[in-house]
Scaffold this motif. Sequence first.
Motif, PDB file in Angstrom:
ATOM      1  N   ASP A 245       9.951 -39.430 -34.677  1.00  0.00           N
ATOM      2  CA  ASP A 245      11.313 -39.268 -34.933  1.00  0.00           C
ATOM      3  C   ASP A 245      11.776 -37.982 -34.900  1.00  0.00           C
ATOM      4  OD1 ASP A 245      13.881 -39.746 -35.539  1.00  0.00           O
ATOM      5  OD2 ASP A 245      13.805 -40.532 -37.553  1.00  0.00           O
ATOM      6  N   PRO A 246      12.360 -37.682 -33.608  1.00  0.00           N
ATOM      7  CA  PRO A 246      12.652 -35.982 -33.294  1.00  0.00           C
ATOM      8  C   PRO A 246      14.059 -35.870 -34.062  1.00  0.00           C
ATOM      9  CG  PRO A 246      12.999 -37.384 -31.346  1.00  0.00           C
ATOM     10  CD  PRO A 246      12.378 -38.272 -32.109  1.00  0.00           C
ATOM     11  N   THR A 247      14.797 -36.708 -34.433  1.00  0.00           N
ATOM     12  CA  THR A 247      16.130 -36.679 -35.127  1.00  0.00           C
ATOM     13  C   THR A 247      15.806 -36.386 -36.385  1.00  0.00           C
ATOM     14  OG1 THR A 247      17.187 -38.630 -33.831  1.00  0.00           O
ATOM     15  CG2 THR A 247      18.180 -37.966 -36.048  1.00  0.00           C
ATOM     16  N   ASN A 248      14.940 -36.822 -37.179  1.00  0.00           N
ATOM     17  CA  ASN A 248      14.552 -36.407 -38.325  1.00  0.00           C
ATOM     18  C   ASN A 248      13.243 -35.490 -38.475  1.00  0.00           C
ATOM     19  OD1 ASN A 248      16.660 -37.828 -40.328  1.00  0.00           O
ATOM     20  ND2 ASN A 248      15.983 -39.448 -39.094  1.00  0.00           N
ATOM     21  N   ASP A 249      12.617 -35.242 -37.526  1.00  0.00           N
ATOM     22  CA  ASP A 249      11.258 -34.522 -37.709  1.00  0.00           C
ATOM     23  C   ASP A 249      10.419 -34.905 -38.493  1.00  0.00           C
ATOM     24  OD1 ASP A 249       9.835 -32.271 -37.094  1.00  0.00           O
ATOM     25  OD2 ASP A 249      10.426 -30.793 -38.449  1.00  0.00           O
ATOM     26  N   ARG A 250      10.215 -36.140 -38.372  1.00  0.00           N
ATOM     27  CA  ARG A 250       8.936 -36.730 -39.085  1.00  0.00           C
ATOM     28  C   ARG A 250       8.304 -38.017 -38.481  1.00  0.00           C
ATOM     29  NH1 ARG A 250      10.926 -40.631 -43.749  1.00  0.00           N
ATOM     30  NH2 ARG A 250       8.972 -41.555 -43.306  1.00  0.00           N
ATOM     31  N   LEU A 251       7.238 -38.546 -38.745  1.00  0.00           N
ATOM     32  CA  LEU A 251       6.580 -39.638 -38.296  1.00  0.00           C
ATOM     33  C   LEU A 251       7.271 -40.742 -39.157  1.00  0.00           C
ATOM     34  CD1 LEU A 251       2.803 -38.825 -38.258  1.00  0.00           C
ATOM     35  CD2 LEU A 251       4.498 -38.419 -36.444  1.00  0.00           C
TER      36      LEU A 251
END
Length: 306
Positions: A245-251
């Motif tokens: 999830d690039p919006t939230n910088d996490r898997l």
Amino acid sequence: MLLHVLHETAYDYVPPVRTAQHMAHLKPATTATQRLLSHRLTITPLPARCSEWVDVYGNTRNFFSLQFSHAALRVQAESLVATSARAEPAASLPWEEAVDRMRYHRASRYDPAAEFAFASPYVPRDDAFAAYAQPSFAAGRPLLEAARELMQRIHADFEYETTATDVNTPALQALALRKGVCQDLAHVMLGCLRSLGLPGRYVSGYLLTEPPPGQPRLVGSDASHAWASVYLPAGEGAGEWLDFDPTNDRLAGEDYVTLAVGRDYSDVSPMRGVIHGGANHTLRVAVTVTPAGDDDMTSAAPSMTE
């Protein structure tokens, strides 16, 4: 985690719509880390026809038509979903080897993931994407490590701006703007992967609306969300998809609910359709994802309209 999902869509038309046909992707998927326990689809006014089928990517689609004049449309999808966290792979192949696995070789085993390495309506393959991705894809670097850094760079470089783009904004334009919403950031990540020859899928879904105490509220948690899924080929046998999830910088974790997967937004938009009349309309969408209680749809129910 047991999650209750309520997705409400409301259209008001002036003048009234004479006839309409709609297609919806509003039924959560059942995957290795997610199980759909119950689902109810309520459409008002009652459609003249409603049918459900599974598309080529395994997504559930609902088609419904209203062959009469109506000034408003209300669609409510309510679901109960059990989710679990996916264990992160300990290792992955070098990204160049992953690219080679996706190329055609005579007498080699076909991997269905290879089709997600090609361009799609919203996500072309382009040198601009490859150039942006290249700093993360050094020679011999493991694909998992490279994809994670690409996600982190997109998160850092792009401004989340709801007015900068719309649903039809090309991914290359979002790349140039360095602005957009979750759909744009997912499309940019897919463009980067595919332009290097790597498969990437678009994922639509939801986030837990209110996080547990002490954890930050995620961007996109009050609406439909989107992220990218990267294919990690295995040494032998089938590989696996891992969601970034690039919006939230996490898997993606157990606080994510997957609705549908496809090549890009055009394959999995929550609702789209064709209407006759209704020159002006207003649209309101509300999404709530909460931990389920004992009174939340505890018995499984089939998809239905009322």
